[in-house]
Design a protein around this motif. Sequence first.
Motif, short mmCIF file in Angstrom:
data_model
loop_
_atom_site.label_atom_id
_atom_site.label_comp_id
_atom_site.label_asym_id
_atom_site.label_seq_id
_atom_site.Cartn_x
_atom_site.Cartn_y
_atom_site.Cartn_z
N ALA A 129 0.84 -1.21 0.00
CA ALA A 129 0.00 0.00 0.00
C ALA A 129 0.87 1.25 0.00
O ALA A 129 0.59 2.22 -0.72
CB ALA A 129 -0.94 -0.01 1.20
N LEU A 130 1.94 1.24 0.77
CA LEU A 130 2.87 2.35 0.81
C LEU A 130 3.52 2.56 -0.56
O LEU A 130 3.60 3.68 -1.07
CB LEU A 130 3.94 2.11 1.87
CG LEU A 130 5.09 3.11 1.93
CD1 LEU A 130 4.58 4.50 2.26
CD2 LEU A 130 6.13 2.65 2.92
N ASP A 185 2.37 1.70 -3.45
CA ASP A 185 1.34 2.16 -4.39
C ASP A 185 1.09 3.66 -4.23
O ASP A 185 1.06 4.40 -5.21
CB ASP A 185 0.05 1.38 -4.18
CG ASP A 185 -1.04 1.82 -5.13
OD1 ASP A 185 -0.85 1.68 -6.36
OD2 ASP A 185 -2.09 2.32 -4.64
N ARG A 186 0.94 4.11 -2.99
CA ARG A 186 0.71 5.54 -2.74
C ARG A 186 1.89 6.37 -3.20
O ARG A 186 1.73 7.45 -3.78
CB ARG A 186 0.45 5.80 -1.26
CG ARG A 186 -0.88 5.31 -0.73
CD ARG A 186 -2.05 6.11 -1.28
NE ARG A 186 -1.95 7.51 -0.98
CZ ARG A 186 -2.51 8.11 0.06
NH1 ARG A 186 -3.23 7.41 0.90
NH2 ARG A 186 -2.37 9.39 0.25
N TRP A 187 3.11 5.89 -2.95
CA TRP A 187 4.32 6.61 -3.36
C TRP A 187 4.37 6.72 -4.88
O TRP A 187 4.67 7.79 -5.42
CB TRP A 187 5.55 5.88 -2.82
CG TRP A 187 6.83 6.61 -3.08
CD1 TRP A 187 7.40 7.57 -2.31
CD2 TRP A 187 7.68 6.43 -4.22
NE1 TRP A 187 8.57 7.99 -2.90
CE2 TRP A 187 8.76 7.32 -4.07
CE3 TRP A 187 7.63 5.60 -5.34
CZ2 TRP A 187 9.78 7.40 -5.00
CZ3 TRP A 187 8.65 5.70 -6.26
CH2 TRP A 187 9.70 6.59 -6.09
N ARG A 199 1.85 6.61 -7.01
CA ARG A 199 0.81 7.54 -7.49
C ARG A 199 1.23 8.99 -7.28
O ARG A 199 1.00 9.83 -8.15
CB ARG A 199 -0.52 7.27 -6.79
CG ARG A 199 -1.26 6.11 -7.43
CD ARG A 199 -2.68 6.04 -6.94
NE ARG A 199 -2.68 5.40 -5.63
CZ ARG A 199 -3.57 5.63 -4.68
NH1 ARG A 199 -4.54 6.49 -4.87
NH2 ARG A 199 -3.51 4.98 -3.54
N LEU A 200 1.82 9.29 -6.13
CA LEU A 200 2.28 10.65 -5.86
C LEU A 200 3.29 11.10 -6.91
O LEU A 200 3.19 12.19 -7.45
CB LEU A 200 2.91 10.72 -4.47
CG LEU A 200 3.60 12.05 -4.12
CD1 LEU A 200 2.58 13.17 -4.01
CD2 LEU A 200 4.38 11.90 -2.83
N HIS A 201 4.24 10.23 -7.22
CA HIS A 201 5.27 10.60 -8.18
C HIS A 201 4.73 10.67 -9.60
O HIS A 201 5.20 11.49 -10.39
CB HIS A 201 6.48 9.68 -8.05
CG HIS A 201 7.26 10.01 -6.82
ND1 HIS A 201 8.06 11.10 -6.72
CD2 HIS A 201 7.31 9.40 -5.61
CE1 HIS A 201 8.59 11.17 -5.51
NE2 HIS A 201 8.15 10.14 -4.81
N LYS A 202 3.74 9.86 -9.93
CA LYS A 202 3.12 9.97 -11.26
C LYS A 202 2.40 11.30 -11.38
O LYS A 202 2.46 11.95 -12.43
CB LYS A 202 2.14 8.82 -11.49
CG LYS A 202 2.80 7.53 -11.84
CD LYS A 202 1.77 6.44 -12.10
CE LYS A 202 2.45 5.12 -12.37
NZ LYS A 202 1.49 4.03 -12.56
N GLU A 203 1.72 11.74 -10.32
CA GLU A 203 1.04 13.03 -10.35
C GLU A 203 2.05 14.16 -10.50
O GLU A 203 1.80 15.12 -11.24
CB GLU A 203 0.19 13.20 -9.10
CG GLU A 203 -1.02 12.30 -9.06
CD GLU A 203 -1.76 12.35 -7.74
OE1 GLU A 203 -1.44 13.20 -6.88
OE2 GLU A 203 -2.68 11.53 -7.56
#
Length: 68
Positions: free
Chosen positions: A33-34, A36-38, A40-44
């Motif tokens: 989960a960590l 995945d969130r990381w 997504r943040l970097h893709k944004e």
Amino acid sequence: MAMTLRLTDEENQRLVELAEAEGRSKQEVVRLALADRWARLHKEEQLGEVLGRVLPRYQSLLDRLGSA
């Protein structure tokens, strides 16, 4: 590095259910989960950088399309 994660009973139950459903340990579910969130943040952030470079180049076209 070790850490303690404090969860409510409800959060822990959700974690248990996820781990069982995925056939993983609770630790692995949290680590994934960590990750995945990381990601997504970097893709944004990357999308923001690309849009910051591309949008100015096509701004006049976008303005014309918007008024059509």
